[in-house]
Design an enzyme around this catalytic site. Structure first.
Site, PDB file in Angstrom:
ATOM      1  N   SER A  64       0.831  -1.208   0.000  1.00  0.00           N
ATOM      2  CA  SER A  64       0.000   0.000   0.000  1.00  0.00           C
ATOM      3  C   SER A  64       0.863   1.254   0.000  1.00  0.00           C
ATOM      4  O   SER A  64       1.992   1.249   0.475  1.00  0.00           O
ATOM      5  CB  SER A  64      -0.910   0.025   1.220  1.00  0.00           C
TER       6      SER A  64
HETATM    7  N1  SAH Z   1      -0.897  -4.751   4.272  1.00  0.00           N
HETATM    8  C1  SAH Z   1      -0.129  -4.991   3.068  1.00  0.00           C
HETATM    9  C2  SAH Z   1      -0.826  -4.556   1.795  1.00  0.00           C
HETATM   10  C3  SAH Z   1      -1.700  -5.548   1.393  1.00  0.00           C
HETATM   11  S1  SAH Z   1      -2.347  -5.682  -0.222  1.00  0.00           S
HETATM   12  C4  SAH Z   1       1.236  -4.352   3.109  1.00  0.00           C
HETATM   13  O1  SAH Z   1       1.574  -3.713   4.100  1.00  0.00           O
HETATM   14  O2  SAH Z   1       1.986  -4.557   2.163  1.00  0.00           O
HETATM   15  C5  SAH Z   1      -3.682  -6.740   0.261  1.00  0.00           C
HETATM   16  C6  SAH Z   1      -3.299  -8.147   0.656  1.00  0.00           C
HETATM   17  O3  SAH Z   1      -4.482  -8.784   1.110  1.00  0.00           O
HETATM   18  C7  SAH Z   1      -2.760  -9.010  -0.487  1.00  0.00           C
HETATM   19  O4  SAH Z   1      -1.536  -9.568  -0.144  1.00  0.00           O
HETATM   20  C8  SAH Z   1      -3.853 -10.072  -0.657  1.00  0.00           C
HETATM   21  O5  SAH Z   1      -3.346 -11.332  -1.060  1.00  0.00           O
HETATM   22  C9  SAH Z   1      -4.454 -10.128   0.740  1.00  0.00           C
HETATM   23  N2  SAH Z   1      -5.793 -10.674   0.835  1.00  0.00           N
HETATM   24  C10 SAH Z   1      -6.861 -10.478   0.014  1.00  0.00           C
HETATM   25  N3  SAH Z   1      -7.913 -11.192   0.445  1.00  0.00           N
HETATM   26  C11 SAH Z   1      -7.527 -11.843   1.591  1.00  0.00           C
HETATM   27  C12 SAH Z   1      -8.154 -12.749   2.500  1.00  0.00           C
HETATM   28  N4  SAH Z   1      -9.414 -13.185   2.332  1.00  0.00           N
HETATM   29  N5  SAH Z   1      -7.445 -13.197   3.552  1.00  0.00           N
HETATM   30  C13 SAH Z   1      -6.158 -12.814   3.759  1.00  0.00           C
HETATM   31  N6  SAH Z   1      -5.508 -11.979   2.919  1.00  0.00           N
HETATM   32  C14 SAH Z   1      -6.176 -11.492   1.847  1.00  0.00           C
END
Ligand code: SAH
Length: 234
Positions: A64
């Site tokens: 992000s």
């Molecule tokens: N917090 C992260 C940014 C995340 S992007 C950082 O600091 O880099 C969003 C993430 O959520 C992705 O890696 C994606 O695979 C995950 N995601 C999406 N749906 C999800 C679910 N149902 N359970 C766990 N993770 C999920």
């Protein structure tokens, strides 16, 4: 993993930018100044770590935008020792910011490959206390519940009821809610009589909060070559 004066300088510049954009919490600004965010990106893109933009990482996911991480963290209003569940570990940067400012962090990732990579990265760079979990964030992590705070870092289309149940009374959930193109940042506070108090903030765009898990595909194992050494007796 190397840090340089140049990259430290870029971090300070990023902190100044975050301040002008409205991030005031000094602990969060300090986390951005101290944590080498370039460790969470591919080595070739070190300088990109300090621009205020989202950036692609492994498995078609994104780390992000720094402002988004800072903003979500500020909304959580972390107290030392807060038990925080993060949904969407991704690069692990958000989890490290939460740990840096004193939260006890549990973080879930649905992509197995990313989960393994980020787990070992966090251990290597000094955040072994972050509990990384592989699973579907829609289910939360009942094993360690209840949580004081829950942070969703993927775009959700509805409030996941299971997660609300894993919050303590008085607990807070920060969640980007909307369709796949645009979400409104929401903060829900769970009241003592189990209703939710809602606050709405700016618009954001996250990768989608998907159902289920994605396991590393069972790659065909290479046939093991055996060499027969024949002892030839002359
Ligand atoms: N917090 C992260 C940014 C995340 S992007 C950082 O600091 O880099 C969003 C993430 O959520 C992705 O890696 C994606 O695979 C995950 N995601 C999406 N749906 C999800 C679910 N149902 N359970 C766990 N993770 C999920």
């Amino acid at each position: 993993m190397t840090d340089t004066y140049r990259l430290k300088g870029l971090r300070q510049q990023l902190v100044r930018e975050l301040k002008t954009k409205g991030i005031q919490d000094v602990r969060i600004l300090q986390a951005f100044e101290e944590i080498p965010r370039h460790y969470f990106l591919d080595k070739a893109f070190a300088e990109w770590a300090y621009k205020d933009v989202p950036f692609p990482i492994e498995a078609d996911q994104t780390i992000s935008q720094p402002y988004t991480v800072a903003f979500q963290t500020q909304l959580l209003d972390i107290r030392k020792g807060d038990r925080v569940l993060e949904i969407g570990t991704g690069s692990g940067f958000q989890a490290s910011v939460l740990a840096y400012i004193g939260a006890r962090v549990y973080t879930i990732e649905r992509q197995e490959k990313l989960f393994h990579q980020t787990k070992s990265l966090l251990e290597k760079i000094g955040f072994p206390q972050v509990r990384t979990l592989f699973g579907d964030g829609y289910e939360g992590a009942p094993r360690y519940a209840p949580y004081d705070k829950i942070l969703i870092t993927a775009g959700a289309q509805h409030i996941p009821q299971t997660l609300v149940e894993q919050l303590v009374p008085g607990g807070v959930m920060v969640i980007p809610l909307g369709n796949e193109n645009e979400q409104i940042m929401k903060r829900y506070t769970k009241t003592e009589n189990n209703t939710l108090f809602e606050e709405s903030f700016d618009k954001f765009r996250f990768v989608p909060f998907l159902k289920g898990i994605q396991q590393v595909s069972g790659a065909p194992t290479k046939p093991v070559q055996t060499v027969n050494r024949l002892k030839v007796s002359l």
